[in-house]
Design an enzyme around this catalytic site. Sequence first.
Site, mmCIF file in Angstrom:
data_model
loop_
_atom_site.group_PDB
_atom_site.id
_atom_site.type_symbol
_atom_site.label_atom_id
_atom_site.label_comp_id
_atom_site.label_asym_id
_atom_site.label_seq_id
_atom_site.Cartn_x
_atom_site.Cartn_y
_atom_site.Cartn_z
ATOM 1 N N SER A 141 51.020 67.159 22.619
ATOM 2 C CA SER A 141 49.868 68.064 22.730
ATOM 3 C C SER A 141 49.034 67.603 23.896
ATOM 4 O O SER A 141 49.014 66.408 24.236
ATOM 5 C CB SER A 141 49.015 68.030 21.463
ATOM 6 O OG SER A 141 47.762 68.652 21.698
ATOM 7 N N TYR A 154 43.811 63.743 15.285
ATOM 8 C CA TYR A 154 44.965 64.465 15.848
ATOM 9 C C TYR A 154 45.413 63.798 17.153
ATOM 10 O O TYR A 154 46.608 63.566 17.371
ATOM 11 C CB TYR A 154 44.559 65.923 16.079
ATOM 12 C CG TYR A 154 45.644 66.833 16.599
ATOM 13 C CD1 TYR A 154 46.742 67.161 15.822
ATOM 14 C CD2 TYR A 154 45.544 67.393 17.876
ATOM 15 C CE1 TYR A 154 47.723 68.020 16.301
ATOM 16 C CE2 TYR A 154 46.519 68.253 18.364
ATOM 17 C CZ TYR A 154 47.608 68.564 17.572
ATOM 18 O OH TYR A 154 48.579 69.410 18.058
HETATM 19 N N1 LIG Z 1 49.326 75.488 18.093
HETATM 20 C C1 LIG Z 1 48.840 74.730 19.065
HETATM 21 O O1 LIG Z 1 47.794 75.030 19.669
HETATM 22 C C2 LIG Z 1 49.547 73.468 19.480
HETATM 23 C C3 LIG Z 1 49.237 72.909 20.726
HETATM 24 C C4 LIG Z 1 49.866 71.730 21.113
HETATM 25 C C5 LIG Z 1 50.785 71.131 20.276
HETATM 26 N N2 LIG Z 1 51.061 71.702 19.064
HETATM 27 C C6 LIG Z 1 52.023 71.011 18.207
HETATM 28 O O2 LIG Z 1 53.160 71.827 18.063
HETATM 29 C C7 LIG Z 1 53.799 71.551 16.811
HETATM 30 C C8 LIG Z 1 54.006 72.881 16.096
HETATM 31 O O3 LIG Z 1 52.735 73.467 15.859
HETATM 32 P P1 LIG Z 1 52.567 75.023 15.533
HETATM 33 O O4 LIG Z 1 51.353 75.442 16.231
HETATM 34 O O5 LIG Z 1 53.840 75.735 15.750
HETATM 35 O O6 LIG Z 1 52.199 74.925 13.966
HETATM 36 P P2 LIG Z 1 52.632 75.872 12.739
HETATM 37 O O7 LIG Z 1 52.752 77.276 13.175
HETATM 38 O O8 LIG Z 1 51.682 75.519 11.658
HETATM 39 O O9 LIG Z 1 54.090 75.326 12.353
HETATM 40 C C9 LIG Z 1 54.253 74.018 11.932
HETATM 41 C C10 LIG Z 1 55.663 73.837 11.415
HETATM 42 O O10 LIG Z 1 55.801 72.475 11.004
HETATM 43 C C11 LIG Z 1 56.389 72.474 9.700
HETATM 44 N N3 LIG Z 1 56.004 71.278 8.950
HETATM 45 C C12 LIG Z 1 54.784 70.842 8.603
HETATM 46 N N4 LIG Z 1 54.881 69.735 7.840
HETATM 47 C C13 LIG Z 1 56.203 69.470 7.718
HETATM 48 C C14 LIG Z 1 56.946 68.480 7.028
HETATM 49 N N5 LIG Z 1 56.353 67.495 6.317
HETATM 50 N N6 LIG Z 1 58.295 68.505 7.104
HETATM 51 C C15 LIG Z 1 58.917 69.492 7.804
HETATM 52 N N7 LIG Z 1 58.268 70.452 8.473
HETATM 53 C C16 LIG Z 1 56.921 70.440 8.414
HETATM 54 C C17 LIG Z 1 55.849 73.750 9.059
HETATM 55 O O11 LIG Z 1 56.656 74.187 7.969
HETATM 56 P P3 LIG Z 1 56.369 73.811 6.432
HETATM 57 O O12 LIG Z 1 54.873 73.795 6.247
HETATM 58 O O13 LIG Z 1 57.073 74.889 5.712
HETATM 59 O O14 LIG Z 1 56.984 72.470 6.236
HETATM 60 C C18 LIG Z 1 55.976 74.722 10.218
HETATM 61 O O15 LIG Z 1 57.283 75.225 10.299
HETATM 62 C C19 LIG Z 1 52.886 70.565 16.092
HETATM 63 O O16 LIG Z 1 53.336 69.259 16.311
HETATM 64 C C20 LIG Z 1 51.552 70.758 16.796
HETATM 65 O O17 LIG Z 1 50.757 69.592 16.712
HETATM 66 C C21 LIG Z 1 50.487 72.864 18.652
#
Ligand SMILES: NC(=O)c1ccc[n+]([C@@H]2O[C@H](COP(=O)([O-])OP(=O)(O)OC[C@H]3O[C@@H](n4cnc5c(N)ncnc54)[C@H](OP(=O)(O)O)[C@@H]3O)[C@@H](O)[C@H]2O)c1
Length: 238
Positions: A141, A154
């Site tokens: 991130s 975070y």
């Molecule tokens: N959105 C942003 O602005 C942003 C920016 C930079 C980086 N990121 C990073 O990108 C990654 C994905 O984020 P996103 O925005 O796509 O979030 P999201 O839409 O909430 O998706 C998160 C995914 O992670 C899975 N997950 C959570 N806990 C888990 C566990 N214990 N075991 C297996 N899977 C798990 C969730 O599925 P389940 O809950 O069903 O397990 C879901 O499929 C994260 O690392 C986040 O920090 C996001």
Amino acid sequence: MKLKDRVAIVTGAGRGIGRAVALAFCREGAAVALAARTASELEAVAAQINSQAGRALAVPTDVIREESVAALVEKVLAEFKRVDILVTAAGVAAFAPLVDTKPEDWDRMMAVNVRGVFLACRAVLPAMMKERRGTIINIVSVAAKRAIPGGAAYAASKHAVLGLTQVLAEEMRPHGVRVGALSPGAVDTALWDAVPNPPDRARMLRPEDVAEAALLMASLPPGASLEDLTLLPAGGIL
Ligand SMILES: NC(=O)c1ccc[n+]([C@@H]2O[C@H](COP(=O)([O-])OP(=O)(O)OC[C@H]3O[C@@H](n4cnc5c(N)ncnc54)[C@H](OP(=O)(O)O)[C@@H]3O)[C@@H](O)[C@H]2O)c1
């Protein structure tokens, strides 16, 4: 097709960034194992991919549990015989000034964002080292690159993943396995649903933008390695 006949594991593939990465990789010819906890979301992504003549396998997985991650890799090797690519997009976020940050939120972010990435990377390494090739892309991130108030816990988790990624890249260089960090700025996903007063979601990156960057990292010729990619919305830090 840029990933023809490759086999990828994508964690967090049920929604958001992981889902977009899985769809993009399948479109480019990869067989993709979809890993997250919510089976119904994985099945929906798998159905979408399989209806478009792609190959997807839904494997409900909790990335913080060692045996669950080991079972995921075993299942992929049994089904597809190899693992060429790992994308660790499973992650969680909670934002608050440090003075108000709850220890349980700290622990959850450290567990999923750090331990989860450690376990997933460790589990695929023997297969990749045996083949003397592979690509690991850890979704970090911009919080690991810039100080964003309200994001201390975070940021701590993402700095940890960045450090892990950089050291693993050095350790894997002699083995032909490339390891990189993809650090997006704000992406419009469900991660923001629980955040009070989020930035303007219309100005955020789309999950598909991050998927394009991951595709670039995964599809470079073997002699080149994109190890640290920061992808920002055109408006910068929102
Ligand atoms: N959105 C942003 O602005 C942003 C920016 C930079 C980086 N990121 C990073 O990108 C990654 C994905 O984020 P996103 O925005 O796509 O979030 P999201 O839409 O909430 O998706 C998160 C995914 O992670 C899975 N997950 C959570 N806990 C888990 C566990 N214990 N075991 C297996 N899977 C798990 C969730 O599925 P389940 O809950 O069903 O397990 C879901 O499929 C994260 O690392 C986040 O920090 C996001």
